[in-house]
Design an enzyme around this catalytic site. Structure first.
Site, PDB file in Angstrom:
ATOM      1  CB  SER A   1      -3.976   2.444   7.550  1.00 50.43           C
ATOM      2  OG  SER A   1      -4.770   1.556   8.284  1.00 50.43           O
TER       3      SER A   1
ATOM      4  CG  HIS B   1      -0.806   5.848   8.069  1.00 51.14           C
ATOM      5  ND1 HIS B   1       0.133   5.480   7.127  1.00 51.14           N
ATOM      6  CD2 HIS B   1      -1.363   4.706   8.519  1.00 51.14           C
ATOM      7  CE1 HIS B   1       0.132   4.159   7.007  1.00 51.14           C
ATOM      8  NE2 HIS B   1      -0.768   3.669   7.836  1.00 51.14           N
TER       9      HIS B   1
ATOM     10  CE  LYS C   1       2.615   2.147   9.096  1.00 54.16           C
ATOM     11  NZ  LYS C   1       1.518   2.069  10.032  1.00 54.16           N
TER      12      LYS C   1
END
Ligand code: PLP
Length: 418
Positions: free
Chosen positions: A206, A234, A265
């Site tokens: 991240s 992610h 996300k």
């Protein structure tokens, strides 16, 4: 700033750190966060459906229209009409909250439908949905590992993975970020008798937006009798030819023992999940304490997420637009001389390396209409502090050209680029 003797909280401040408000002041000063003094003071309002333009209001009331380069809603699904419609309909039918944990009255037909859809997305046997990604990691790791086991983490893994690992009581090992020889060294050092071994890695990291070398991790795990857990927070919806994540990207789908992810996300809402063998998921329903003892996600959110997963499966054009934008922005930044690290995802770091400059740059960007996030110590080393840009597929080329123009201006003024 002093809190005087009117607070008892200092007894609880970690590290015997004295006055807790002093700690806040010191942190704000070291990060030079003054212009955004409090999160309450920063409100973000969407100006239109699926628009990357938002209005921010700062502490003190100043308002700016900005281009949003700080949202994880990569596929712009938070405002997708189908998602919002499904959410509204479920609100009318089920009400806005569940009022119970999943195993009691907290599971509707929609909850099971979502779990099946996520399992299908990963071609896994089953799925369990948690209140959020953070609690998914805590619950899964602490349910599966215990005293006598060993957990081996990439040093850049998400905080929730480290918290879950510690809570589990297992022995802790870390390896240098993405460094496979170091991982092997750590595996070699584990005593022969210690058979419960779990390697955990983020898929997309991240802070850097780079990918874990999952194919090598799986090979090493096989060689040293370890299992592999990946956190696709992610990566889901973004990475891999059809957005199924890091395992798809490396051609290792089906070879990971435990996949965890978040619904916050690309899926754009809130929630976490774990997918894997049906036996694993059944076990977690009883032994993952953050599932067992925590209220389930409201049905309207679940209904929205069902549409989200259908879209993430069917809307390849939306993903292609995202990848077009990722390349456009990343190439543009590199072209004017910014260092964007090893980004291979919708997270693009822009290295600054000087915390004072970083705070000034971040504020100036916002005042000139570009909203970014910053990453500072302790998330990264001080000398590795940076802006973190998140790309959405709703950005147009004109939007990105504008962002590149402003970023270059500010970068040049601060001597970051020539
Ligand atoms: C954001 C994130 C989480 C936490 O997810 P939430 O749903 O926000 O609690 C966990 N792991 C990784 C890798 C993340 O990026």
């Amino acid at each position: 700033m002093t809190a005087g003797n009117d607070t008892h909280f200092e007894e609880f401040a970690p590290g015997n750190g004295g006055d807790i408000l002093d700690k806040v002041a010191r942190l704000e000063q070291s990060l030079r966060l003054r212009p955004v003094k409090s999160v309450e003071g920063l409100c973000v309002k969407l100006l239109g459906a699926a628009s990357p333009r938002v209005e921010v209001q700062e502490h003190g009331g100043e308002r700016h229209d900005v281009l949003m380069l700080g949202s994880n809603s990569y596929l712009s699904l938070t405002t997708h009409p189908k998602v919002v419609e499904a959410c509204k309909a479920a609100c009318d039918r089920y009400g806005y909250g569940m009022g119970a944990v999943s195993l009691y009255a907290g599971t509707t037909d929609l909850h099971r439908q979502l779990e099946q859809l996520i399992a299908e997305f990963y071609q896994a046997e089953d799925c369990i949905v948690f209140p959020c990604g953070y609690s998914a990691n805590i619950g899964v790791i602490s349910a599966l590992c215990g005293r006598g086991d060993v957990v081996i983490n990439d040093i850049c893994n998400h905080a929730s993975i480290f918290d879950g690992s510690r809570l589990s009581g297992a022995d802790q090992k870390v390896y240098i970020h993405g460094h496979m020889r170091h991982l092997e060294k750590q595996l070699k050092a584990i005593p022969e008798t210690q058979r419960g071994r779990l390697i955990i890695t983020d898929g997309v990291f991240s802070m850097d937006g780079d990918l874990a070398p999952l194919d090598v991790i799986i090979e090493l795990a096989r060689a040293y009798g370890a299992r592999v857990m990946i956190d696709e927070a992610h990566a889901a919806g973004v990475v891999g030819p059809t957005g199924r994540g890091t395992a798809e990207y490396f051609g290792c789908a089906g070879q990971v023992d435990i996949t965890v992810g978040t619904l916050s996300k690309a899926p754009g809402a809130i929630g976490g999940y774990c997918v894997g063998k049906a036996s694993l998921i059944s076990y977690l329903r009883y032994y993952a304490r953050t599932y067992f003892f925590s209220t389930s996600i409201p049905a309207p959110i679940i209904a929205g997420l069902i549409e989200v997963f259908k879209l993430m499966i069917a809307d390849q054009a939306g993903r292609d637009r995202l990848w077009h934008n990722i390349r456009y922005l990343r190439d543009g930044l590199q072209h004017v001389g910014f260092d964007t690290g090893n980004s291979q995802s919708a997270i693009i770091p822009v290295m600054i390396g000087d915390e004072r400059k970083l705070a000034d740059i971040h504020n100036e960007l916002r005042h000139r209409g570009v909203f970014t996030n910053i990453v500072t110590y302790p998330a990264v080393r001080r000398k590795a502090c940076r802006l973190r840009l998140s790309v959405m597929n709703s950005l147009t080329e004109a939007d990105m050209d504008e962002a590149l123009r402003v970023l270059s201006e500010v970068g040049r003024e601060h001597g970051i680029i020539p």
